[in-house]
Motif scaffolding. Structure first.
Motif, PDB file in Angstrom:
ATOM      1  N   LYS A 159       0.776  -1.365   0.304  1.00  0.00           N
ATOM      2  CA  LYS A 159       0.123  -0.061  -0.135  1.00  0.00           C
ATOM      3  C   LYS A 159       0.558   0.979  -0.108  1.00  0.00           C
ATOM      4  O   LYS A 159       0.135   2.017  -0.562  1.00  0.00           O
ATOM      5  CB  LYS A 159      -1.308  -0.200   1.002  1.00  0.00           C
ATOM      6  CG  LYS A 159      -1.918  -1.506   1.311  1.00  0.00           C
ATOM      7  CD  LYS A 159      -2.957  -1.005  -0.082  1.00  0.00           C
ATOM      8  CE  LYS A 159      -3.790  -2.189  -0.184  1.00  0.00           C
ATOM      9  NZ  LYS A 159      -4.263  -2.300  -1.450  1.00  0.00           N
ATOM     10  N   ILE A 160       1.776   1.151   0.358  1.00  0.00           N
ATOM     11  CA  ILE A 160       3.088   2.118  -0.066  1.00  0.00           C
ATOM     12  C   ILE A 160       4.320   1.198  -0.069  1.00  0.00           C
ATOM     13  O   ILE A 160       4.840   0.387   0.962  1.00  0.00           O
ATOM     14  CB  ILE A 160       3.869   3.341   1.791  1.00  0.00           C
ATOM     15  CG1 ILE A 160       1.982   3.337   2.176  1.00  0.00           C
ATOM     16  CG2 ILE A 160       4.627   3.651   1.778  1.00  0.00           C
ATOM     17  CD1 ILE A 160       1.930   3.927   3.585  1.00  0.00           C
ATOM     18  N   ALA A 161       5.054   1.848  -0.642  1.00  0.00           N
ATOM     19  CA  ALA A 161       6.205   1.594  -1.085  1.00  0.00           C
ATOM     20  C   ALA A 161       7.351   2.708  -1.185  1.00  0.00           C
ATOM     21  O   ALA A 161       7.088   3.628  -1.992  1.00  0.00           O
ATOM     22  CB  ALA A 161       7.050   1.176  -2.309  1.00  0.00           C
ATOM     23  N   ALA A 268      15.333  10.003  -2.614  1.00  0.00           N
ATOM     24  CA  ALA A 268      14.394   8.727  -2.001  1.00  0.00           C
ATOM     25  C   ALA A 268      12.912   8.821  -2.594  1.00  0.00           C
ATOM     26  O   ALA A 268      12.868  10.362  -3.721  1.00  0.00           O
ATOM     27  CB  ALA A 268      14.307   9.127  -0.578  1.00  0.00           C
ATOM     28  N   ILE A 269      12.043   7.672  -2.598  1.00  0.00           N
ATOM     29  CA  ILE A 269      11.292   7.906  -3.908  1.00  0.00           C
ATOM     30  C   ILE A 269       9.950   7.050  -2.980  1.00  0.00           C
ATOM     31  O   ILE A 269      10.238   6.359  -2.477  1.00  0.00           O
ATOM     32  CB  ILE A 269      11.234   7.304  -5.000  1.00  0.00           C
ATOM     33  CG1 ILE A 269      12.499   7.741  -5.659  1.00  0.00           C
ATOM     34  CG2 ILE A 269       9.474   7.036  -5.616  1.00  0.00           C
ATOM     35  CD1 ILE A 269      12.508   6.841  -7.067  1.00  0.00           C
ATOM     36  N   ARG A 270       8.759   7.778  -2.861  1.00  0.00           N
ATOM     37  CA  ARG A 270       7.887   7.212  -2.014  1.00  0.00           C
ATOM     38  C   ARG A 270       5.839   7.381  -2.632  1.00  0.00           C
ATOM     39  O   ARG A 270       5.775   8.598  -3.252  1.00  0.00           O
ATOM     40  CB  ARG A 270       7.064   7.602  -0.849  1.00  0.00           C
ATOM     41  CG  ARG A 270       6.698   6.626   0.403  1.00  0.00           C
ATOM     42  CD  ARG A 270       6.197   8.096   1.751  1.00  0.00           C
ATOM     43  NE  ARG A 270       5.480   7.432   2.615  1.00  0.00           N
ATOM     44  CZ  ARG A 270       3.955   7.923   2.672  1.00  0.00           C
ATOM     45  NH1 ARG A 270       3.547   8.976   1.352  1.00  0.00           N
ATOM     46  NH2 ARG A 270       3.137   7.421   3.588  1.00  0.00           N
ATOM     47  N   TYR A 271       6.042   5.903  -2.841  1.00  0.00           N
ATOM     48  CA  TYR A 271       4.331   6.188  -3.521  1.00  0.00           C
ATOM     49  C   TYR A 271       3.255   5.343  -2.356  1.00  0.00           C
ATOM     50  O   TYR A 271       4.177   4.421  -2.065  1.00  0.00           O
ATOM     51  CB  TYR A 271       4.838   4.486  -5.014  1.00  0.00           C
ATOM     52  CG  TYR A 271       5.429   5.528  -5.384  1.00  0.00           C
ATOM     53  CD1 TYR A 271       5.234   6.732  -5.745  1.00  0.00           C
ATOM     54  CD2 TYR A 271       5.300   4.626  -7.049  1.00  0.00           C
ATOM     55  CE1 TYR A 271       6.232   6.565  -7.456  1.00  0.00           C
ATOM     56  CE2 TYR A 271       6.277   5.009  -7.988  1.00  0.00           C
ATOM     57  CZ  TYR A 271       6.620   5.697  -8.377  1.00  0.00           C
ATOM     58  OH  TYR A 271       6.812   6.386  -9.438  1.00  0.00           O
ATOM     59  N   ALA A 272       2.233   5.645  -1.813  1.00  0.00           N
ATOM     60  CA  ALA A 272       0.940   5.580  -1.369  1.00  0.00           C
ATOM     61  C   ALA A 272       0.392   5.340  -3.032  1.00  0.00           C
ATOM     62  O   ALA A 272      -0.253   6.548  -2.885  1.00  0.00           O
ATOM     63  CB  ALA A 272       0.917   6.676  -0.633  1.00  0.00           C
TER      64      ALA A 272
END
Length: 295
Positions: A159-161, A268-272
């Protein structure tokens, strides 16, 4: 005469319903390959009808292969489908293809071949097979140098990466930073990464809050400006990864923790999943009543 074994074979190959498989074989005089094409054509028509639906669930994924890594998000309409084996397998296959081809943008990514189909064709075919609108939303392929290390973290099964690149050779620190990124949702790594309009908006809000405080009535603008700096620093500590308190030790900032371990955050990369997508508000009571009234 269409045999039951042919219908079964076609169903296993396409995932389509039994009656649809029988009709397809009948339409093409039992030719298996033509029947697959016939179902795909019909499936495409059905998939296109789903195009207006909102796909805000799904999964994010990170895959690392040597000095390359990819982070991606694929959406569906319901959380139930995000656990579907075909959906999960597609994301895995797509991640491998993105790593191999390293496309420059979404248009190029959608033209990558997965077997005989392009990515976009595969999405349409899966939409028809699974019965929900699917959407390949975004991706980023990242390459690191030999003196850098990847860190990744998936929360709630995807759900979050988060994907992090760290200068240094400490994989454990890289994973800790990826966990921080996933948990604390920073906007950027440093102050320079924060959008200017976001900072300006925050400055204006802070100034108005200070002015509206009775204790500050009549204070000159330059004093208000100085007072706002402290509060703006607090804002940066919330939105900048390096300035955040480290979740495993609140006596340290992330920057201090990383430096103490001879490392440096490069990226830093964040996908929600679903962030920024307007989700449909479900009114189950109305839906049930509508079904009763139409029965």
């Amino acid at each position: 005469m269409i045999s039951a074994s042919d219908v079964k074979e076609l169903r296993e190959k396409t995932g389509a319903g039994m009656m649809d498989c029988k009709k397809a074989l009948t339409e093409v005089n039992g030719d298996m390959e033509k029947a697959i094409d016939w179902l795909r054509e019909k499936g495409i028509a059905k998939a296109e009808k789903k195009a207006s639906r909102i796909a805000a669930e799904g999964l994010a994924q990170v895959k690392i292969d040597g000095d390359k890594a990819v982070i991606l998000e694929v959406n569906c309409e319901t959380d139930f489908v995000s656990k579907n084996e075909n959906f999960i397998d597609f994301i895995d296959e797509l991640a491998d293809a993105l790593l191999k081809e390293n496309p420059k943008d979404m248009d190029a990514a959608n033209e990558i071949k997965l077997g005989k189909e392009t990515v976009s064709e595969k999405v349409i075919a899966l939409t028809a097979k699974i019965g929900e609108k699917l959407s390949f939303r975004r991706f980023e392929v990242v390459e690191k140098s030999k003196d850098e290390v990847f860190g990744s973290y998936l929360h709630m099964g995807g759900k979050i990466a988060s994907l992090v690149v760290l200068k240094g050779d400490n994989a454990e620190v890289a994973k800790d930073v990826a966990m921080q990124d996933a948990a604390m949702s920073p906007v950027g790594v440093t102050r320079e990464d924060i959008p200017e309009d976001m900072v300006n908006r925050e400055k204006e809000v802070i100034k108005e809050q200070i002015k509206n405080d009775e204790k500050n009535k009549g204070k000159p603008e330059e004093i208000i400006e100085k007072m706002s700096i402290g509060r703006l620093n607090k804002f940066y500590k919330e939105v900048c990864l390096l300035e955040q308190e480290f979740i495993k030790d609140s006596s340290l900032t992330v920057e201090k923790y990383v430096k103490d371990n001879s490392s440096e955050v490069v990226k830093a990369i964040r996908y929600a999943v679903g962030e920024g997508i307007e989700k449909k508000e479900e009114d189950f009571a109305s839906e049930v009543m509508s079904q009763i009234n139409n029965a």
